[in-house]
Design a protein around this motif. Structure first.
Motif, PDB file in Angstrom:
ATOM      1  N   PHE A   1       0.915  -1.085   0.029  1.00  8.11           N
ATOM      2  CA  PHE A   1       0.142   0.207   0.096  1.00  8.11           C
ATOM      3  C   PHE A   1       0.848   1.112   0.021  1.00  8.11           C
ATOM      4  CE2 PHE A   1       0.650  -0.413   4.823  1.00  8.11           C
ATOM      5  CZ  PHE A   1       0.666   0.925   4.903  1.00  8.11           C
ATOM      6  N   LYS A   2       0.361   2.243  -0.827  1.00  5.99           N
ATOM      7  CA  LYS A   2       0.887   3.667  -0.570  1.00  5.99           C
ATOM      8  C   LYS A   2       0.482   4.158   0.749  1.00  5.99           C
ATOM      9  CE  LYS A   2      -2.253   6.230  -3.470  1.00  5.99           C
ATOM     10  NZ  LYS A   2      -1.987   7.330  -2.386  1.00  5.99           N
ATOM     11  N   ASN A   3       1.515   4.815   1.323  1.00  6.01           N
ATOM     12  CA  ASN A   3       1.436   5.528   2.804  1.00  6.01           C
ATOM     13  C   ASN A   3       1.294   6.969   2.460  1.00  6.01           C
ATOM     14  OD1 ASN A   3       1.675   6.429   5.375  1.00  6.01           O
ATOM     15  ND2 ASN A   3       2.551   4.895   6.248  1.00  6.01           N
ATOM     16  N   THR A   4       0.058   7.464   2.470  1.00  5.17           N
ATOM     17  CA  THR A   4      -0.321   9.194   2.457  1.00  5.17           C
ATOM     18  C   THR A   4      -0.314   9.713   3.666  1.00  5.17           C
ATOM     19  OG1 THR A   4      -1.270   8.327   0.469  1.00  5.17           O
ATOM     20  CG2 THR A   4      -1.605  10.703   1.231  1.00  5.17           C
ATOM     21  N   GLN A   5      -0.744   8.951   4.842  1.00  8.85           N
ATOM     22  CA  GLN A   5      -0.714   9.580   6.176  1.00  8.85           C
ATOM     23  C   GLN A   5      -2.103  10.236   6.486  1.00  8.85           C
ATOM     24  OE1 GLN A   5       2.838  10.753   7.893  1.00  8.85           O
ATOM     25  NE2 GLN A   5       4.091   9.396   6.932  1.00  8.85           N
ATOM     26  N   GLU A   6      -2.429  11.148   5.518  1.00 13.16           N
ATOM     27  CA  GLU A   6      -3.665  11.706   5.631  1.00 13.16           C
ATOM     28  C   GLU A   6      -4.683  11.406   4.469  1.00 13.16           C
ATOM     29  OE1 GLU A   6      -4.905  14.074   7.797  1.00 13.16           O
ATOM     30  OE2 GLU A   6      -3.005  13.844   8.975  1.00 13.16           O
ATOM     31  N   PRO A   7      -5.890  11.212   4.743  1.00 10.77           N
ATOM     32  CA  PRO A   7      -6.949  11.257   6.031  1.00 10.77           C
ATOM     33  C   PRO A   7      -6.738   9.971   6.849  1.00 10.77           C
ATOM     34  CG  PRO A   7      -8.094  10.904   4.385  1.00 10.77           C
ATOM     35  CD  PRO A   7      -6.895  10.879   3.710  1.00 10.77           C
ATOM     36  N   GLU A   8      -5.895   9.111   6.486  1.00  9.31           N
ATOM     37  CA  GLU A   8      -5.848   7.800   7.195  1.00  9.31           C
ATOM     38  C   GLU A   8      -5.123   7.508   8.486  1.00  9.31           C
ATOM     39  OE1 GLU A   8      -6.933   4.135   8.268  1.00  9.31           O
ATOM     40  OE2 GLU A   8      -7.970   4.940   6.442  1.00  9.31           O
ATOM     41  N   PHE A   9      -5.764   7.418   9.660  1.00  7.34           N
ATOM     42  CA  PHE A   9      -4.794   7.540  10.844  1.00  7.34           C
ATOM     43  C   PHE A   9      -4.066   6.373  10.939  1.00  7.34           C
ATOM     44  CE2 PHE A   9      -8.824   9.939  11.976  1.00  7.34           C
ATOM     45  CZ  PHE A   9      -8.331  11.043  12.275  1.00  7.34           C
ATOM     46  N   LYS A  10      -4.445   5.313  10.379  1.00  6.57           N
ATOM     47  CA  LYS A  10      -3.458   3.919  10.461  1.00  6.57           C
ATOM     48  C   LYS A  10      -2.043   4.215   9.669  1.00  6.57           C
ATOM     49  CE  LYS A  10      -5.186   0.595  12.760  1.00  6.57           C
ATOM     50  NZ  LYS A  10      -4.494  -0.205  13.954  1.00  6.57           N
ATOM     51  N   GLU A  11      -2.179   4.777   8.603  1.00  9.54           N
ATOM     52  CA  GLU A  11      -1.090   5.233   7.883  1.00  9.54           C
ATOM     53  C   GLU A  11      -0.123   6.324   8.490  1.00  9.54           C
ATOM     54  OE1 GLU A  11      -1.860   6.088   3.400  1.00  9.54           O
ATOM     55  OE2 GLU A  11      -3.538   4.501   3.687  1.00  9.54           O
ATOM     56  N   GLU A  12      -0.874   7.136   9.395  1.00 10.34           N
ATOM     57  CA  GLU A  12       0.007   8.066  10.084  1.00 10.34           C
ATOM     58  C   GLU A  12       0.749   7.469  10.960  1.00 10.34           C
ATOM     59  OE1 GLU A  12      -0.633  11.927  12.912  1.00 10.34           O
ATOM     60  OE2 GLU A  12      -2.370  11.253  11.994  1.00 10.34           O
ATOM     61  N   GLU A  13       0.167   6.343  11.638  1.00 13.84           N
ATOM     62  CA  GLU A  13       0.893   5.518  12.773  1.00 13.84           C
ATOM     63  C   GLU A  13       1.846   4.777  12.145  1.00 13.84           C
ATOM     64  OE1 GLU A  13      -1.938   2.785  14.699  1.00 13.84           O
ATOM     65  OE2 GLU A  13      -3.341   4.449  15.139  1.00 13.84           O
ATOM     66  N   VAL A  14       1.847   4.190  10.859  1.00 12.47           N
ATOM     67  CA  VAL A  14       2.802   3.469  10.032  1.00 12.47           C
ATOM     68  C   VAL A  14       3.930   4.542   9.790  1.00 12.47           C
ATOM     69  CG1 VAL A  14       3.359   2.475   8.011  1.00 12.47           C
ATOM     70  CG2 VAL A  14       1.404   1.940   9.141  1.00 12.47           C
ATOM     71  N   GLY A  15       3.648   5.682   9.325  1.00 11.48           N
ATOM     72  CA  GLY A  15       4.600   6.850   9.128  1.00 11.48           C
ATOM     73  C   GLY A  15       5.350   7.167  10.265  1.00 11.48           C
TER      74      GLY A  15
END
Length: 94
Positions: free
Chosen positions: A71-85
């Motif tokens: 998956f592409k980690n964009t961090q916004e607006p997805e909170f899980k992706e923010e945690e991964v970042g």
């Protein structure tokens, strides 16, 4: 979206319902147990259109049974992706 892997003729393909968020991508994440991507971890890809380079990282949040397994980690607006970042010390680009 096909992301070309730098210094290679290979690509990593991401399935997404939000292709417009590509401009804010911060990383590509793959599951550490997924043998298809083991050799890609630590390499960089170039984001199509903008030409910015991002790393391929490993993270358990990437499922092996869903979509392409990456998956592409964009961090916004997805909170899980923010945690991964945050966990992988990746710059937040909002």
């Amino acid at each position: 979206i096909r992301y070309p892997i730098d210094k290679s003729s290979e690509f990593i393909t991401i399935a997404t319902t939000r292709p417009e968020t590509m401009l804010g991508d911060t990383a590509i994440a793959v599951n550490p147990k997924d043998k298809r991507y083991k050799s890609f971890v630590g390499k960089t890809v170039t984001i199509p259109i903008v030409g910015r380079k991002i790393r391929i990282i490993k993270d358990n949040y990437a499922g092996t049974e869903q979509g392409t397994g990456a998956f592409k980690n964009t961090q916004e607006p997805e909170f899980k992706e923010e945690e991964v970042g945050k966990k992988n010390n990746i710059e937040i680009r909002i």
